[in-house]
Design a protein around this motif. Structure first.
Motif, PDB file in Angstrom:
ATOM      1  N   HIS A 134      -5.209   7.420   2.256  1.00 24.98           N
ATOM      2  CA  HIS A 134      -4.409   8.347   3.050  1.00 24.98           C
ATOM      3  C   HIS A 134      -2.955   7.880   3.061  1.00 24.98           C
ATOM      4  O   HIS A 134      -2.637   6.882   3.673  1.00 24.98           O
ATOM      5  N   HIS A 135      -2.150   8.537   2.370  1.00 24.23           N
ATOM      6  CA  HIS A 135      -0.716   8.379   2.113  1.00 24.23           C
ATOM      7  C   HIS A 135      -0.302   7.113   1.362  1.00 24.23           C
ATOM      8  O   HIS A 135      -0.537   6.009   1.771  1.00 24.23           O
ATOM      9  N   ARG A 136       0.314   7.398   0.231  1.00 25.31           N
ATOM     10  CA  ARG A 136       0.997   6.371  -0.580  1.00 25.31           C
ATOM     11  C   ARG A 136       2.507   6.515  -0.418  1.00 25.31           C
ATOM     12  O   ARG A 136       3.243   5.551  -0.555  1.00 25.31           O
TER      13      ARG A 136
ATOM     14  N   GLN B 197      12.301   4.261   3.826  1.00 26.46           N
ATOM     15  CA  GLN B 197      12.263   4.338   5.296  1.00 26.46           C
ATOM     16  C   GLN B 197      11.445   3.197   5.876  1.00 26.46           C
ATOM     17  O   GLN B 197      11.770   2.673   6.929  1.00 26.46           O
ATOM     18  N   HIS B 198      10.326   2.841   5.240  1.00 26.65           N
ATOM     19  CA  HIS B 198       9.606   1.624   5.598  1.00 26.65           C
ATOM     20  C   HIS B 198       8.713   1.191   4.440  1.00 26.65           C
ATOM     21  O   HIS B 198       8.442   1.976   3.526  1.00 26.65           O
ATOM     22  N   ILE B 199       8.303  -0.081   4.491  1.00 32.88           N
ATOM     23  CA  ILE B 199       7.488  -0.684   3.425  1.00 32.88           C
ATOM     24  C   ILE B 199       6.226  -1.238   4.073  1.00 32.88           C
ATOM     25  O   ILE B 199       6.309  -2.025   5.023  1.00 32.88           O
ATOM     26  N   ASN B 200       5.075  -0.820   3.564  1.00 37.67           N
ATOM     27  CA  ASN B 200       3.796  -1.168   4.208  1.00 37.67           C
ATOM     28  C   ASN B 200       2.975  -2.174   3.410  1.00 37.67           C
ATOM     29  O   ASN B 200       2.796  -2.028   2.199  1.00 37.67           O
ATOM     30  N   PHE B 201       2.447  -3.152   4.136  1.00 39.19           N
ATOM     31  CA  PHE B 201       1.411  -4.037   3.605  1.00 39.19           C
ATOM     32  C   PHE B 201       0.166  -3.888   4.462  1.00 39.19           C
ATOM     33  O   PHE B 201       0.263  -3.884   5.700  1.00 39.19           O
TER      34      PHE B 201
ATOM     35  N   SER C 269       0.775  -1.244   0.000  1.00 36.11           N
ATOM     36  CA  SER C 269       0.000   0.000   0.000  1.00 36.11           C
ATOM     37  C   SER C 269       0.807   1.296   0.000  1.00 36.11           C
ATOM     38  O   SER C 269       0.415   2.253  -0.645  1.00 36.11           O
ATOM     39  N   HIS C 270       1.896   1.375   0.755  1.00 38.59           N
ATOM     40  CA  HIS C 270       2.657   2.633   0.771  1.00 38.59           C
ATOM     41  C   HIS C 270       4.094   2.411   1.240  1.00 38.59           C
ATOM     42  O   HIS C 270       4.427   1.323   1.724  1.00 38.59           O
ATOM     43  N   VAL C 271       4.897   3.443   1.054  1.00 40.39           N
ATOM     44  CA  VAL C 271       6.271   3.417   1.582  1.00 40.39           C
ATOM     45  C   VAL C 271       6.565   4.735   2.279  1.00 40.39           C
ATOM     46  O   VAL C 271       5.976   5.770   1.958  1.00 40.39           O
TER      47      VAL C 271
ATOM     48  N   LEU D 202       1.739  -2.150  12.999  1.00 38.73           N
ATOM     49  CA  LEU D 202       2.854  -2.833  13.655  1.00 38.73           C
ATOM     50  C   LEU D 202       4.062  -2.699  12.734  1.00 38.73           C
ATOM     51  O   LEU D 202       3.989  -3.058  11.554  1.00 38.73           O
ATOM     52  N   TYR D 203       5.156  -2.130  13.274  1.00 42.27           N
ATOM     53  CA  TYR D 203       6.404  -2.009  12.508  1.00 42.27           C
ATOM     54  C   TYR D 203       7.412  -3.008  13.065  1.00 42.27           C
ATOM     55  O   TYR D 203       7.515  -3.166  14.285  1.00 42.27           O
ATOM     56  N   TYR D 204       8.173  -3.629  12.178  1.00 37.95           N
ATOM     57  CA  TYR D 204       9.142  -4.634  12.618  1.00 37.95           C
ATOM     58  C   TYR D 204      10.330  -4.659  11.677  1.00 37.95           C
ATOM     59  O   TYR D 204      10.254  -4.173  10.537  1.00 37.95           O
TER      60      TYR D 204
ATOM     61  N   TYR E  83       9.601  -2.898   8.079  1.00 44.63           N
ATOM     62  CA  TYR E  83       8.354  -3.267   7.393  1.00 44.63           C
ATOM     63  C   TYR E  83       7.187  -2.944   8.321  1.00 44.63           C
ATOM     64  O   TYR E  83       7.351  -2.882   9.542  1.00 44.63           O
ATOM     65  N   GLU E  84       6.009  -2.764   7.734  1.00 48.81           N
ATOM     66  CA  GLU E  84       4.825  -2.414   8.513  1.00 48.81           C
ATOM     67  C   GLU E  84       3.616  -3.210   8.019  1.00 48.81           C
ATOM     68  O   GLU E  84       3.420  -3.368   6.814  1.00 48.81           O
ATOM     69  N   TYR E  85       2.833  -3.700   8.961  1.00 45.06           N
ATOM     70  CA  TYR E  85       1.470  -4.129   8.652  1.00 45.06           C
ATOM     71  C   TYR E  85       0.563  -3.014   9.135  1.00 45.06           C
ATOM     72  O   TYR E  85       0.788  -2.458  10.222  1.00 45.06           O
TER      73      TYR E  85
HETATM   74 FE   LIG Z   1       3.392   3.448   7.225  1.00 42.06          FE
END
Ligand SMILES: [Fe+2]
Length: 284
Positions: free
Chosen positions: A179-181, A193-197, A139-141, A234-236, A244-246
């Motif tokens: 809300h935010h890509r 900086q992070h990768i979101n699923f 979904s976003h980074v 949750l970031y890990y 990475y983030e869920y």
């Molecule tokens: Fe995020």
């Protein structure tokens, strides 16, 4: 104006391709789509892939954004060059490795490497998770920035990115209703900086939280809820030190949405009281 229609992929160099694939499939819950030529493709939705890990320098990171057609790619090339941004047209072999019909690459003012891709591959096979983490979409980074106002202006004047909210000087931006890509977080160097699923529900996030705790995976932030997007998160730590983030329940924004300024405080990142262990989110 360059019209971005989707966020497609991250390309991440890794010193340990086997380890990255193992982590992505067994822990994050991504599907291994293909492997060969020193690269591995994984995904968390029905697109061809969301992440390509390749044998190389972990600092070598690229974000892939989609434009609609070849004409738009040519127009984007001209717009960037007029703005003084160097562009490079990808070769057929490079396009094949990115599983798209064509692309150009450029760097944003911080130096983040970005591919603009045209007609990236979709998949005829539905996403089949190797671990049921409840993932429904890449979904976003987060992108690192050395000058947030400068880079915000870059993305919002040359591209169709709009600011959804700010935390301090960090803009959370999107090209569609989500809300935010991308979100730009100040630091002193370039990189993802992070990768979101996204996951289906908070239950998936909590299941992963206990699953990671049992396996000594380093939790960086959460479980919590963002004040800005309202998403639970949750970031890990993932392969090669990438965060990475869920998240689940991200807010949708429409044309009427007016961006809000949040102070750069821990409460702006999490309304539940979780405290981040992520450099760019440190507020004290
Ligand atoms: Fe995020």
């Amino acid at each position: 104006m360059i019209e971005i229609v989707d966020i497609r992929y991250c390309r991440l160099g890794t010193a340990d391709l086997d380890g990255a694939v193992r982590f992505a499939t067994e822990l994050i819950g991504l599907e291994l789509v293909d492997r060969g030529n020193g690269a591995a493709y994984v995904r968390g939705d029905d697109r061809d892939h969301n992440i390509c890990y390749f044998e190389g320098d972990p600092a070598d990171q690229t974000l892939g954004l989609e434009v609609r057609a070849f004409d738009d790619l040519a127009a984007a090339e001209a717009i960037l060059q007029t703005a003084g941004v160097e562009t490079r047209r990808g070769s057929d072999d490079e396009a094949e490795a990115r599983r798209c019909m064509g692309f150009i690459n450029f760097k944003d003012p911080t130096g983040n490497s970005v591919d603009l891709v045209v007609r990236p591959f979709h998949s005829g096979n539905r996403y089949f998770a190797s671990r049921d983490a409840g993932i429904c979409e890449f979904s976003h980074v987060g992108l690192k920035t050395t000058d947030a106002p400068r880079d915000e202006a870059f993305w919002s004047t040359l591209f169709n990115f709009r600011v959804n909210d700010w935390i301090g000087s960090a803009p959370l931006m999107s090209f569609d209703q989500v809300h935010h890509r991308i979100a730009l977080f100040p630091t002193d160097h370039a990189g993802l900086q992070h990768i979101n699923f996204q996951t289906e529900s908070i239950d998936d996030i909590m299941r992963s939280y206990y699953f990671f705790r049992d396996r000594q995976i380093r939790i960086r932030f959460g479980p919590g809820r963002h004040a800005t997007s309202n998403a639970m998160f949750l970031y890990y730590d993932g392969p090669d030190g990438m965060t990475y983030e869920y998240s689940s329940g991200v807010r949708m924004v429409d044309e009427e949405w007016r961006p809000r300024q949040f102070p750069f405080t821990a409460e702006s990142f999490c309304v539940w009281g979780s405290r981040p262990d992520i450099d760019e989110f440190q507020t004290d």
